[in-house]
Design a protein around this motif. Sequence first.
Motif, PDB file in Angstrom:
ATOM      1  N   GLY A  46      -7.727  -8.176  -5.977  1.00  0.00           N
ATOM      2  CA  GLY A  46      -7.665  -9.503  -6.079  1.00  0.00           C
ATOM      3  C   GLY A  46      -6.285 -10.192  -5.738  1.00  0.00           C
ATOM      4  N   ASP A  47      -5.649  -9.390  -5.027  1.00  0.00           N
ATOM      5  CA  ASP A  47      -4.274  -9.839  -4.685  1.00  0.00           C
ATOM      6  C   ASP A  47      -3.847  -9.224  -3.147  1.00  0.00           C
ATOM      7  N   GLU A  48      -2.975  -9.600  -2.472  1.00  0.00           N
ATOM      8  CA  GLU A  48      -2.669  -9.199  -1.109  1.00  0.00           C
ATOM      9  C   GLU A  48      -1.927  -7.791  -1.149  1.00  0.00           C
ATOM     10  N   GLY A  49      -1.161  -7.713  -2.219  1.00  0.00           N
ATOM     11  CA  GLY A  49      -0.198  -6.888  -2.294  1.00  0.00           C
ATOM     12  C   GLY A  49       0.857  -6.587  -1.428  1.00  0.00           C
ATOM     13  N   LEU A  50       1.513  -5.631  -1.188  1.00  0.00           N
ATOM     14  CA  LEU A  50       2.570  -5.338  -0.290  1.00  0.00           C
ATOM     15  C   LEU A  50       2.242  -3.919   0.341  1.00  0.00           C
ATOM     16  N   PHE A  51       2.710  -3.892   1.735  1.00  0.00           N
ATOM     17  CA  PHE A  51       2.668  -2.407   2.401  1.00  0.00           C
ATOM     18  C   PHE A  51       3.876  -1.911   2.072  1.00  0.00           C
ATOM     19  N   CYS A  52       3.977  -0.787   1.722  1.00  0.00           N
ATOM     20  CA  CYS A  52       5.352  -0.161   1.433  1.00  0.00           C
ATOM     21  C   CYS A  52       5.798   0.861   2.594  1.00  0.00           C
ATOM     22  N   ALA A  53       4.785   1.662   3.039  1.00  0.00           N
ATOM     23  CA  ALA A  53       5.296   2.722   3.922  1.00  0.00           C
ATOM     24  C   ALA A  53       3.969   3.114   4.599  1.00  0.00           C
ATOM     25  N   TYR A  54       4.233   3.654   6.015  1.00  0.00           N
ATOM     26  CA  TYR A  54       3.236   4.652   6.634  1.00  0.00           C
ATOM     27  C   TYR A  54       3.933   6.007   6.582  1.00  0.00           C
ATOM     28  N   ASP A  55       3.190   6.948   5.962  1.00  0.00           N
ATOM     29  CA  ASP A  55       3.930   8.151   6.036  1.00  0.00           C
ATOM     30  C   ASP A  55       3.058   9.022   7.449  1.00  0.00           C
ATOM     31  N   ASN A  56       2.271   8.624   8.040  1.00  0.00           N
ATOM     32  CA  ASN A  56       1.819   9.097   9.116  1.00  0.00           C
ATOM     33  C   ASN A  56       1.274   8.123  10.210  1.00  0.00           C
ATOM     34  N   VAL A  57       1.502   8.360  11.440  1.00  0.00           N
ATOM     35  CA  VAL A  57       1.118   7.444  12.726  1.00  0.00           C
ATOM     36  C   VAL A  57       0.864   8.423  13.592  1.00  0.00           C
ATOM     37  N   GLU A  58      -0.288   8.175  14.348  1.00  0.00           N
ATOM     38  CA  GLU A  58      -0.390   9.096  15.510  1.00  0.00           C
ATOM     39  C   GLU A  58      -1.248   7.958  16.536  1.00  0.00           C
ATOM     40  N   ARG A 115      -4.411   6.457  14.602  1.00  0.00           N
ATOM     41  CA  ARG A 115      -4.859   6.996  13.265  1.00  0.00           C
ATOM     42  C   ARG A 115      -3.540   6.760  12.448  1.00  0.00           C
ATOM     43  N   ALA A 116      -3.566   6.709  10.906  1.00  0.00           N
ATOM     44  CA  ALA A 116      -2.578   6.160  10.036  1.00  0.00           C
ATOM     45  C   ALA A 116      -2.600   6.280   8.833  1.00  0.00           C
ATOM     46  N   SER A 117      -1.733   6.616   8.016  1.00  0.00           N
ATOM     47  CA  SER A 117      -1.920   6.825   6.353  1.00  0.00           C
ATOM     48  C   SER A 117      -0.804   6.058   5.879  1.00  0.00           C
ATOM     49  N   GLY A 118      -0.849   5.568   4.875  1.00  0.00           N
ATOM     50  CA  GLY A 118       0.067   4.781   4.286  1.00  0.00           C
ATOM     51  C   GLY A 118      -0.042   4.439   2.588  1.00  0.00           C
ATOM     52  N   THR A 119       0.698   3.803   2.167  1.00  0.00           N
ATOM     53  CA  THR A 119       0.909   3.382   0.808  1.00  0.00           C
ATOM     54  C   THR A 119       1.250   1.743   0.697  1.00  0.00           C
ATOM     55  N   CYS A 120       0.358   1.161  -0.063  1.00  0.00           N
ATOM     56  CA  CYS A 120       0.494  -0.102  -0.474  1.00  0.00           C
ATOM     57  C   CYS A 120       0.804  -0.120  -2.154  1.00  0.00           C
ATOM     58  N   VAL A 121       1.228  -1.350  -2.595  1.00  0.00           N
ATOM     59  CA  VAL A 121       1.742  -1.727  -3.940  1.00  0.00           C
ATOM     60  C   VAL A 121       1.132  -2.863  -4.371  1.00  0.00           C
ATOM     61  N   VAL A 122       0.523  -3.083  -5.533  1.00  0.00           N
ATOM     62  CA  VAL A 122       0.062  -4.422  -6.195  1.00  0.00           C
ATOM     63  C   VAL A 122       0.629  -4.398  -7.483  1.00  0.00           C
ATOM     64  N   PRO A 123       1.702  -5.161  -7.806  1.00  0.00           N
ATOM     65  CA  PRO A 123       2.266  -5.141  -8.889  1.00  0.00           C
ATOM     66  C   PRO A 123       1.335  -5.203  -9.974  1.00  0.00           C
ATOM     67  N   LYS A 124       1.504  -4.617 -11.160  1.00  0.00           N
ATOM     68  CA  LYS A 124       0.568  -4.673 -12.415  1.00  0.00           C
ATOM     69  C   LYS A 124       0.282  -5.979 -12.900  1.00  0.00           C
ATOM     70  N   GLN A 125       1.345  -6.789 -12.768  1.00  0.00           N
ATOM     71  CA  GLN A 125       0.932  -8.520 -13.291  1.00  0.00           C
ATOM     72  C   GLN A 125      -0.028  -9.124 -12.368  1.00  0.00           C
ATOM     73  N   CYS A 126      -0.164  -8.626 -11.034  1.00  0.00           N
ATOM     74  CA  CYS A 126      -0.897  -9.447  -9.941  1.00  0.00           C
ATOM     75  C   CYS A 126      -2.216  -8.629  -9.894  1.00  0.00           C
ATOM     76  N   GLN A 127      -2.758  -7.594 -10.596  1.00  0.00           N
ATOM     77  CA  GLN A 127      -4.194  -7.017 -10.493  1.00  0.00           C
ATOM     78  C   GLN A 127      -4.841  -7.770 -11.511  1.00  0.00           C
ATOM     79  N   ARG A 128      -5.783  -8.295 -10.726  1.00  0.00           N
ATOM     80  CA  ARG A 128      -6.871  -9.345 -11.374  1.00  0.00           C
ATOM     81  C   ARG A 128      -8.147  -8.289 -11.724  1.00  0.00           C
ATOM     82  N   LYS A 129      -8.446  -7.498 -10.962  1.00  0.00           N
ATOM     83  CA  LYS A 129      -9.849  -6.806 -10.963  1.00  0.00           C
ATOM     84  C   LYS A 129      -9.567  -5.045 -11.597  1.00  0.00           C
ATOM     85  N   ASN A 130     -10.639  -4.814 -11.866  1.00  0.00           N
ATOM     86  CA  ASN A 130     -10.733  -3.234 -12.549  1.00  0.00           C
ATOM     87  C   ASN A 130      -9.881  -3.019 -13.695  1.00  0.00           C
ATOM     88  N   LYS A 131      -9.630  -4.008 -14.401  1.00  0.00           N
ATOM     89  CA  LYS A 131      -8.909  -3.768 -15.641  1.00  0.00           C
ATOM     90  C   LYS A 131      -9.478  -2.969 -16.873  1.00  0.00           C
TER      91      LYS A 131
END
Length: 131
Positions: A46-58, A115-131
């Motif tokens: 329920g939040d856009e979060g932030l894209f932190c990093a790609y760990d692989n891009v092809e 193809r790519a893989s990466g990590t995003c972060v959603v701060p705990k206080q912004c997580q509105r679902k799946n609590k």
Amino acid sequence: MEKVTSMIRLRMSSQDAHYGGNLVDGAHMLALFGDVATELLIIQDGDEGLFCAYDNVEFLAPVFAGDYIEAVGEITHVGNTSRKMVFEARKIIAPRTDISASAADVLSEPIVVCRASGTCVVPKQCQRKNK
């Protein structure tokens, strides 16, 4: 973990072409993956979060103006605040300017262009679902 996926499909325009021969910049695929990631995070948290990093891009095949690209993504791991994701962009329609200015073919087999893989972060206080 329930499977969370997303897909965007769009046509590359002449404005997307960055190089000679109507070649589209590979970074445009990463922008599509960013949009897919945003949708995945909204579905998951329920939040856009932030894209932190790609760990692989092809970059696997060229993309040209007129190509239709399908960008898909999936959350593969949910941590406390991190979400690991994988992405794939596929060419599904290609222009046939050798036939006419408006001819195009639906490809019998999509061509994986990135193809790519990466990590995003959603701060705990912004997580509105799946609590």
